[in-house]
Design a protein around this motif. Sequence first.
Motif, short mmCIF file in Angstrom:
data_model
loop_
_atom_site.label_atom_id
_atom_site.label_comp_id
_atom_site.label_asym_id
_atom_site.label_seq_id
_atom_site.Cartn_x
_atom_site.Cartn_y
_atom_site.Cartn_z
N VAL A 61 0.85 -1.19 0.00
CA VAL A 61 0.00 0.00 0.00
C VAL A 61 0.89 1.24 0.00
O VAL A 61 2.11 1.15 0.21
CB VAL A 61 -0.94 0.03 1.22
N TYR A 62 0.27 2.39 -0.22
CA TYR A 62 1.02 3.65 -0.21
C TYR A 62 0.14 4.71 0.44
O TYR A 62 -0.95 5.02 -0.06
CB TYR A 62 1.38 4.06 -1.63
N VAL A 63 0.60 5.27 1.54
CA VAL A 63 -0.18 6.26 2.27
C VAL A 63 0.72 7.42 2.69
O VAL A 63 1.80 7.21 3.25
CB VAL A 63 -0.84 5.65 3.53
N THR A 64 0.26 8.64 2.40
CA THR A 64 0.94 9.84 2.87
C THR A 64 -0.13 10.77 3.44
O THR A 64 -1.31 10.42 3.51
CB THR A 64 1.69 10.56 1.73
N ASP A 65 0.27 11.98 3.81
CA ASP A 65 -0.71 12.96 4.28
C ASP A 65 -1.65 13.40 3.16
O ASP A 65 -2.75 13.89 3.42
CB ASP A 65 0.00 14.19 4.85
N ALA A 66 -1.23 13.21 1.91
CA ALA A 66 -2.00 13.71 0.77
C ALA A 66 -2.79 12.63 0.04
O ALA A 66 -3.87 12.91 -0.49
CB ALA A 66 -1.07 14.42 -0.22
N VAL A 67 -2.25 11.41 -0.01
CA VAL A 67 -2.92 10.36 -0.78
C VAL A 67 -3.01 9.07 0.02
O VAL A 67 -2.25 8.85 0.98
CB VAL A 67 -2.17 10.07 -2.11
N GLU A 68 -3.95 8.20 -0.40
CA GLU A 68 -4.16 6.92 0.28
C GLU A 68 -4.46 5.86 -0.77
O GLU A 68 -5.52 5.87 -1.39
CB GLU A 68 -5.32 7.05 1.27
N TYR A 69 -3.51 4.95 -0.97
CA TYR A 69 -3.67 3.87 -1.93
C TYR A 69 -3.57 2.54 -1.20
O TYR A 69 -2.54 1.89 -1.18
CB TYR A 69 -2.63 3.97 -3.06
N LEU A 70 -4.70 2.15 -0.58
CA LEU A 70 -4.77 0.91 0.18
C LEU A 70 -5.13 -0.26 -0.73
O LEU A 70 -4.74 -1.39 -0.47
CB LEU A 70 -5.81 1.04 1.29
N GLU A 71 -5.92 0.03 -1.77
CA GLU A 71 -6.31 -0.99 -2.73
C GLU A 71 -6.84 -0.29 -3.99
O GLU A 71 -7.10 0.91 -3.99
CB GLU A 71 -7.37 -1.93 -2.17
N VAL A 72 -6.97 -1.07 -5.03
CA VAL A 72 -7.53 -0.56 -6.29
C VAL A 72 -8.74 -1.42 -6.64
O VAL A 72 -8.66 -2.65 -6.67
CB VAL A 72 -6.49 -0.62 -7.43
N ALA A 73 -9.87 -0.77 -6.88
CA ALA A 73 -11.11 -1.48 -7.22
C ALA A 73 -11.32 -1.47 -8.73
O ALA A 73 -11.14 -0.44 -9.38
CB ALA A 73 -12.29 -0.82 -6.52
N VAL A 74 -11.70 -2.62 -9.27
CA VAL A 74 -12.05 -2.72 -10.69
C VAL A 74 -13.58 -2.87 -10.75
O VAL A 74 -14.13 -3.89 -10.33
CB VAL A 74 -11.36 -3.91 -11.37
N ILE A 75 -14.23 -1.83 -11.24
CA ILE A 75 -15.69 -1.77 -11.26
C ILE A 75 -16.19 -1.83 -12.70
O ILE A 75 -15.71 -1.09 -13.57
CB ILE A 75 -16.20 -0.47 -10.61
#
Length: 291
Positions: free
Chosen positions: A78-92
Amino acid sequence: MEYKNFNSIGEEKNQLLIDMFFDHLALPDSTFLGTRITKKMLIDNNELSSADKKLVTDVIQSVEWQNTLKPETLNIPVYVTDAVEYLEVAVICVVLKTDEKKGELTKINKLLHSLIPYPVILLVKQEAKLAISLADKRINQADKSKLVIEHIYSSDWLNTKNITENENYFLNDFSLKNTSSINYFELYHDFISMLIGLETSNISGRYISKNNSNSISEASDRQSDDLDSSAFIEKSNEDKTSLLRELGALETELSSIRNKIKKETQMNIKMRLNVEAKRIKNNIKIIREDI
């Protein structure tokens, strides 16, 4: 990776474009979710306006959370900072009714990106057509439990009956195998870079893969000239988007000035408008050459 002709494959195997797309996207079986999102679940969202609810009712046929990319299903950090949060990616995957009208695709893209609290690879299907959309989201600094959309990146409708050469290169490029595995931010933004590449191909006349060493650039001698455009390729997605926004704004301004010139009766004002139009045309030319 094998280079595919998405036109001929559809004709030979009678496959729908979305089926070919998923085959080439090459997501591991471990990421499959296959959870249906009912229209009632969308409509019951308190944040939806009456116009959004009508859009769901009148335009959408079905919504499915097809795949979920997260450390438990795909071994990428995962990638998390004060500005962004990429815990997972959803395919819809969204299926539209056959009476979708002009402009509604854009509204559907915005609505679904707003409702899903993750980075989304949004696939919109209508009969044989497919559209792809991603969105750059940031943490809302006023309410850190929410994400806000910075920019939405979307393709036009793609159809095996009339896929252009550049669209075919794009569809070949759009695969998990061509993205970074450093973290989910890098992975998702590689996909965004591909959509930006498709948009800029409408300006430059060629689609350039982010990784010029992959099989797409080897598929045709046409790509050998693309090395001359490496300066634009090396720009960040933010810088590319900024250039495209500036180009769009200039073209809108030029169109407005041309309309004024047609209506203007005073020669001195018309001359001044012509000078301004010439300046804007020159700026447009500079940006187009940069792209």
